[in-house]
Design an enzyme around this catalytic site. Structure first.
Site, PDB file in Angstrom:
ATOM      1  N   CYS A  86       0.841  -1.206   0.000  1.00  0.00           N
ATOM      2  CA  CYS A  86       0.000   0.000   0.000  1.00  0.00           C
ATOM      3  C   CYS A  86       0.876   1.256   0.000  1.00  0.00           C
ATOM      4  CB  CYS A  86      -0.980  -0.047   1.170  1.00  0.00           C
ATOM      5  SG  CYS A  86      -2.375   1.065   0.963  1.00  0.00           S
ATOM      6  N   HIS A 203      -3.456  -5.708   1.195  1.00  0.00           N
ATOM      7  CA  HIS A 203      -2.767  -5.874   2.477  1.00  0.00           C
ATOM      8  C   HIS A 203      -2.710  -7.341   2.908  1.00  0.00           C
ATOM      9  CE1 HIS A 203      -2.458  -1.653   3.867  1.00  0.00           C
ATOM     10  NE2 HIS A 203      -3.474  -1.454   3.051  1.00  0.00           N
ATOM     11  N   GLU A 205      -1.015  -8.641   5.243  1.00  0.00           N
ATOM     12  CA  GLU A 205      -0.923  -8.758   6.711  1.00  0.00           C
ATOM     13  C   GLU A 205      -2.308  -8.736   7.360  1.00  0.00           C
ATOM     14  OE1 GLU A 205      -0.424  -6.074   5.041  1.00  0.00           O
ATOM     15  OE2 GLU A 205      -1.044  -4.287   6.149  1.00  0.00           O
TER      16      GLU A 205
END
Lengths: 238, 84
Positions: A86, A203, A205
């Site tokens: 990002c 993302h 994560e």
């Protein structure tokens, strides 16, 4: 094997990355303050999401001048792995470590939702545990994720296999209907020509635990681990 | 000697400008139907010291290329004048 998560003023996905790597995946991981230039022996550097320097001027435009980016550049020259997520992707583009730019989303709004990604190249350090064409479900959360590159340059990038992820439908359909932000060619993530640097808007994560709705993000981090391990064994043999 | 550099950074033609589009629509809503195009950009006013105007221009141009504009998507224009 050690991961380093860079912390810029305004990073806000740094703890998510740290948590996913240490608590979910059991990896050695350290925070790296942007003013330091010591990468502490890390094998992979992560530039996390957020709003470094408040997105002033352009996203990532100021962060690229942080002292640590000099060290990251040297690390890349030595063949180190760098993953920008990002805002981290935006910083890699502003640094010139990856080609292109990110514009505001086509609809002019912040978009935060799950998307499907098709793995276009499973032969990179970041995707080596995926199968070619595999579909991953990973969320995006951005206002400026509209990837832009002149058509001729995009053609070269595609030919070289540097387009790693494309936005797609649940069956892997790459079409405008499944393009959340207007990115050229539905591009969601790209790699450098030596595949050691990758930037992506989604993302991973945030998709490492069942309770969060998907564990597909693990594949990206575990690919890095598998790739580094293989490289280490190869190194021992020679 | 002090100089004032005025820099305008805009998107290159063909690069989508959602802010410009939204503002154009808002102007239409306000009944400015004659509006055909709105382009957004950034304006910078930079006061700097330099020995000559040429030097000031050269420095401002360098600033544009290194930081103020992203050459992939943006272009810039600037003018420099004496500052008093």
């Amino acid at each position: 094997m050690r991961f380093g998560v860079v912390v810029f003023p305004g990073s806000n996905c740094d703890y998510d990355c740290f948590y996913a790597l240490r608590d979910v995946l059991g990896q050695d991981v350290v925070f790296l303050w942007h003013k330091n230039t010591d990468l502490q022996g890390c094998d992979c550097i992560i530039l996390p999401g957020g709003f470094s320097y408040g997105d002033y001027l352009r996203t990532g435009a100021i962060a690229r001048f942080s002292p640590i980016m000099e060290a990251v550049r040297d690390f890349v020259l030595q063949g180190g792995l760098v993953l920008g997520i990002c805002n981290g992707f935006q910083i890699l583009l502003e640094s010139g470590l990856l080609p292109g730019a990110l514009l505001p989303n086509r609809n002019g709004r912040f978009i935060c939702r799950y998307v499907y990604l098709r793995v276009e190249n499973a032969n990179t350090p970041f995707t080596c545990l995926c199968t070619p064409g595999e579909i991953l479900r990973i969320p995006i959360a951005h206002y400026q994720g509209n990837f832009f590159l002149p058509q001729d340059e995009l053609g070269i990038l595609t030919e070289r296999g540097q387009v790693v992820f494309r936005y797609c439908g649940p069956q892997g359909e790459v079409s405008e209907a499944y393009n959340p932000n207007g990115s050229v060619g539905n591009v969601a993530g790209i790699a450098s020509s030596d595949f050691r640097v990758m930037g992506m808007m989604p993302h991973p994560e945030r998709a490492c635990e069942e309770i969060l709705g998907s564990v597909d993000g693990r594949k990206i981090f575990l690919s890095i681990v598998a790739w580094l391990e293989e490289k280490r064994y190869a190194g021992c043999g020679s | 000697m002090k100089y004032c550099g005025k820099v305008v950074v805009t998107l290159k033609p063909g690069v989508f400008d959602p802010q410009g589009m939204t503002i154009k629509n808002a102007l239409h809503t306000l009944s400015y139907q004659e509006v055909e195009e709105v382009e957004t950009g950034k304006y910078f006013r930079i006061i700097l010291k330099a020995v000559t105007k040429e030097e000031a221009e050269r420095r401002v141009q360098e600033m544009c290329e290194r930081l103020l504009a992203n050459p992939v998507i943006e272009r810039y224009t600037f003018e420099v004048e004496e500052f008093r």
